[in-house]
Design a protein around this motif. Sequence first.
Motif, PDB file in Angstrom:
ATOM      1  N   ARG A   1       0.834  -1.200   0.000  1.00  0.00           N
ATOM      2  CA  ARG A   1       0.000   0.000   0.000  1.00  0.00           C
ATOM      3  C   ARG A   1       0.868   1.248   0.000  1.00  0.00           C
ATOM      4  NH1 ARG A   1      -2.659  -3.591   3.421  1.00  0.00           N
ATOM      5  NH2 ARG A   1      -4.714  -4.122   2.624  1.00  0.00           N
ATOM      6  N   ILE A   2       1.903   1.222   0.868  1.00  0.00           N
ATOM      7  CA  ILE A   2       2.764   2.405   0.945  1.00  0.00           C
ATOM      8  C   ILE A   2       3.528   2.584  -0.357  1.00  0.00           C
ATOM      9  CG2 ILE A   2       4.771   3.378   2.098  1.00  0.00           C
ATOM     10  CD1 ILE A   2       3.776   2.147   4.675  1.00  0.00           C
TER      11      ILE A   2
ATOM     12  N   THR B   1      -2.279   1.856  10.504  1.00  0.00           N
ATOM     13  CA  THR B   1      -3.610   1.531  10.000  1.00  0.00           C
ATOM     14  C   THR B   1      -3.596   1.421   8.476  1.00  0.00           C
ATOM     15  OG1 THR B   1      -4.057   3.876   9.991  1.00  0.00           O
ATOM     16  CG2 THR B   1      -4.829   2.651  11.878  1.00  0.00           C
ATOM     17  N   THR B   2      -4.522   0.638   7.952  1.00  0.00           N
ATOM     18  CA  THR B   2      -4.552   0.416   6.500  1.00  0.00           C
ATOM     19  C   THR B   2      -4.830   1.703   5.741  1.00  0.00           C
ATOM     20  OG1 THR B   2      -5.477  -1.715   7.036  1.00  0.00           O
ATOM     21  CG2 THR B   2      -5.531  -1.068   4.734  1.00  0.00           C
ATOM     22  N   LYS B   3      -5.868   2.426   6.162  1.00  0.00           N
ATOM     23  CA  LYS B   3      -6.180   3.687   5.490  1.00  0.00           C
ATOM     24  C   LYS B   3      -5.037   4.657   5.654  1.00  0.00           C
ATOM     25  CE  LYS B   3     -11.106   4.060   5.728  1.00  0.00           C
ATOM     26  NZ  LYS B   3     -12.161   4.511   6.636  1.00  0.00           N
ATOM     27  N   GLY B   4      -4.455   4.638   6.843  1.00  0.00           N
ATOM     28  CA  GLY B   4      -3.339   5.537   7.118  1.00  0.00           C
ATOM     29  C   GLY B   4      -2.190   5.304   6.170  1.00  0.00           C
ATOM     30  N   LYS B   5      -1.964   4.022   5.796  1.00  0.00           N
ATOM     31  CA  LYS B   5      -0.855   3.712   4.907  1.00  0.00           C
ATOM     32  C   LYS B   5      -1.036   4.353   3.540  1.00  0.00           C
ATOM     33  CE  LYS B   5       0.930  -0.367   7.049  1.00  0.00           C
ATOM     34  NZ  LYS B   5       0.741  -1.759   7.327  1.00  0.00           N
ATOM     35  N   TYR B   6      -2.288   4.392   3.052  1.00  0.00           N
ATOM     36  CA  TYR B   6      -2.521   5.044   1.766  1.00  0.00           C
ATOM     37  C   TYR B   6      -2.161   6.525   1.831  1.00  0.00           C
ATOM     38  CZ  TYR B   6      -5.168   0.898   0.344  1.00  0.00           C
ATOM     39  OH  TYR B   6      -5.532  -0.373   0.025  1.00  0.00           O
TER      40      TYR B   6
ATOM     41  N   ILE C   1      -1.735  10.700  11.695  1.00  0.00           N
ATOM     42  CA  ILE C   1      -2.611  10.089  10.686  1.00  0.00           C
ATOM     43  C   ILE C   1      -3.352   8.904  11.302  1.00  0.00           C
ATOM     44  CG2 ILE C   1      -2.651   8.903   8.465  1.00  0.00           C
ATOM     45  CD1 ILE C   1      -0.145  10.458   7.716  1.00  0.00           C
ATOM     46  N   ASP C   2      -2.596   8.062  12.003  1.00  0.00           N
ATOM     47  CA  ASP C   2      -3.224   6.894  12.637  1.00  0.00           C
ATOM     48  C   ASP C   2      -4.333   7.319  13.586  1.00  0.00           C
ATOM     49  OD1 ASP C   2      -1.968   4.831  11.437  1.00  0.00           O
ATOM     50  OD2 ASP C   2      -0.342   4.692  12.886  1.00  0.00           O
ATOM     51  N   HIS C   3      -4.052   8.358  14.366  1.00  0.00           N
ATOM     52  CA  HIS C   3      -5.037   8.811  15.342  1.00  0.00           C
ATOM     53  C   HIS C   3      -6.352   9.163  14.650  1.00  0.00           C
ATOM     54  CE1 HIS C   3      -6.690  10.907  18.814  1.00  0.00           C
ATOM     55  NE2 HIS C   3      -7.017  11.883  17.987  1.00  0.00           N
ATOM     56  N   TYR C   4      -6.258   9.947  13.563  1.00  0.00           N
ATOM     57  CA  TYR C   4      -7.495  10.378  12.917  1.00  0.00           C
ATOM     58  C   TYR C   4      -8.193   9.238  12.198  1.00  0.00           C
ATOM     59  CZ  TYR C   4      -6.968  15.076  14.430  1.00  0.00           C
ATOM     60  OH  TYR C   4      -6.894  16.163  15.233  1.00  0.00           O
TER      61      TYR C   4
ATOM     62  N   ASN D   1     -12.939   5.827  12.397  1.00  0.00           N
ATOM     63  CA  ASN D   1     -13.544   4.504  12.463  1.00  0.00           C
ATOM     64  C   ASN D   1     -14.463   4.381  13.678  1.00  0.00           C
ATOM     65  OD1 ASN D   1     -13.925   1.930  11.462  1.00  0.00           O
ATOM     66  ND2 ASN D   1     -12.448   1.073  12.892  1.00  0.00           N
ATOM     67  N   ILE D   2     -13.999   4.921  14.807  1.00  0.00           N
ATOM     68  CA  ILE D   2     -14.816   4.862  16.012  1.00  0.00           C
ATOM     69  C   ILE D   2     -16.131   5.602  15.785  1.00  0.00           C
ATOM     70  CG2 ILE D   2     -14.973   5.703  18.390  1.00  0.00           C
ATOM     71  CD1 ILE D   2     -11.982   5.137  18.643  1.00  0.00           C
ATOM     72  N   LYS D   3     -16.019   6.799  15.198  1.00  0.00           N
ATOM     73  CA  LYS D   3     -17.205   7.602  14.948  1.00  0.00           C
ATOM     74  C   LYS D   3     -18.189   6.847  14.045  1.00  0.00           C
ATOM     75  CE  LYS D   3     -15.994  12.243  15.152  1.00  0.00           C
ATOM     76  NZ  LYS D   3     -15.286  13.264  14.367  1.00  0.00           N
ATOM     77  N   HIS D   4     -17.600   6.262  12.993  1.00  0.00           N
ATOM     78  CA  HIS D   4     -18.398   5.530  12.022  1.00  0.00           C
ATOM     79  C   HIS D   4     -19.170   4.395  12.699  1.00  0.00           C
ATOM     80  CE1 HIS D   4     -19.278   3.813   8.116  1.00  0.00           C
ATOM     81  NE2 HIS D   4     -18.836   2.644   8.549  1.00  0.00           N
TER      82      HIS D   4
END
Lengths: 382, 218
Positions: free
Chosen positions: A263-264, A318-323, A361-364, A369-372
């Motif tokens: 991904r990265i 995190t996966t999304k974070g890696k993008y 990035i990971d934090h957000y 995800n938590i919010k979702h």
Amino acid sequence: MKALREYIDKIKPHFEKGGKFEKLHSVFDGFETFLFVPNRVTTRGSHIRDAIDMKRTMATVVLAMFPALLFGIWNVGYQHFQVTESMPEFWTIVGYGLIKVLPIVVVSYVTGLAIEFFFAQIRGHEINEGFLVSGMLIPLVLPPTIPLWMVALATAFAVILGKEVFGGTGMNILNPALTARAFLFFAYPAYMSGDKVWIAENAADATTGATPLAEAAAGNSDSLPDFWNMFFGFIPGSIGETSTALIIVGAIILLFTGVGSWRIMLTAILGGLTMGLLFNLWGANEFMQIPAHHQLVMGGFAFGVVFMATDPVSATQTTKGKYIYGFLIGFLGILIRVFNPAYPEGIMLAILFMNVMSPLIDHYVIQANIKHRMKRAKLNSA
Amino acid sequence: MAETKEKEPLFSTKNKKLLSEPMVRNNPITVQVLGICSALAITVKLEPSLVMALSVVVIMGVSNVIISLLRNMIPPRIRIIVMLTVIASLVVLTDEVLEAFLYDVSKQLSVFVGLIITNCIIMGRLEAFASSNKPWPSFLDGIGNAAGYGWILIVVGFFRELFGSGEVFGYPVFEKIGLYSIGYENNGLMILPPAALFVVGIIIWVQRSRHPELVEEN
């Protein structure tokens, strides 16, 4: 092998608690587990252990770097003999490269491991294998002309202030090898950039050559080597970074074994291309007009993306974070490179910058995800 | 200024503590993380660091005494502006003295002498200590905190000048012992302001290793 095992078992009690070399326990442990698979079993918590432990992971990365290293050794010799009159046969070239490169590798490993062992002793840790990779990365990102004491100093700086301060392997915020390079870049700029450093030279004939990046920054984009020369790496540059082709070989090893994150790598290349194309559209100076795919094979872009950006400790988790992380590395790397000719190796600064940003990035990503999921939980309960 | 109407001796344990506490345990720079800005800006060389440290010691000592003497007369609502006036006057005085007697150093320190006014350590001590304590303890507190600030500045300045320029007080140490002839080069990073952060960071690391109670929990 059996005799070795027996010998280790024989001397083992001396290094256990109460033995006479108790203080050297972690050194002993380091060597024992280096030679044999540890026979320790998990006593609590999860009982499943992967066969891939840190030693194997690190060994894979070192293996992946070998093509680039071997090519680097040859290329150091090749670049040298290209400026002298005659091109000798293959082994003379390799021999010359070895004389230049091997001391740098040795100095980097000896300094780094000495410090790692020292800290493991005083902290009572196990010795970590993290430095096996950093110790190889550091020589690969340095120019072949670098004085050896600078290598030692930079390695010490990177290991102590880049890693041990934060608690050792796995706790570092920044990639140690890039920390070493950044240190040298700011401390001794004359040895790290400019047009005088990139070819190992004899004292007699002080001929040197500029890297393609330095040429481009100076606005001489006519004198750039063509795409395939840069792709295969027949150009001056840091020891391990010139050949994009062999870095791709390393990348395949990393991807196949699952050690590096695709991904990265993928998003970083996309980021670099995007920025390159944007610059092509803008085209305000000659550097901006360089085709985007040329930007990818110039300088340390490929090396940084494959071996540095994917460092599992300092990258996002995190996966999304890696993008996001990968894309911004490529994007910023080309941006810094083109906008600031004083910092031709923008990819180094981009990776270090994103290393710092990755916890954010990971934090957000996690918060989103938590919010979702909270939203979904509320919908279901309503 | 030593008004000791009470029985307390001049250097009682309590007063000594006022002096010693800010050196390590409650150091303004490494523990309270105040005054970092000037610690980065003027520590390229040892001499300006030393002059800065001394100026801050003088200004803090005197301003603490003045505010302490005035503490019962200042209306609380305008206390900050009164403190600022006192500090500003002292800073201007110091600046004039430096320009008169140490012109070169004053040039190097440039705007940072004036910016002592905004040094949060001084305001902090005036507000936290001098405005509610007698002059003598206030004086000690001011001197102590300024010295705690000063020694960090001097240490940082020493290392940055030594490794960045190879000199101590402008004397070329590394050249004299022949380091350059064996291939040594000055470290350009040490001249850049971030180098001060590295040195301060190392001091913090050493301090917290020796005094584990300083380590913050998070």
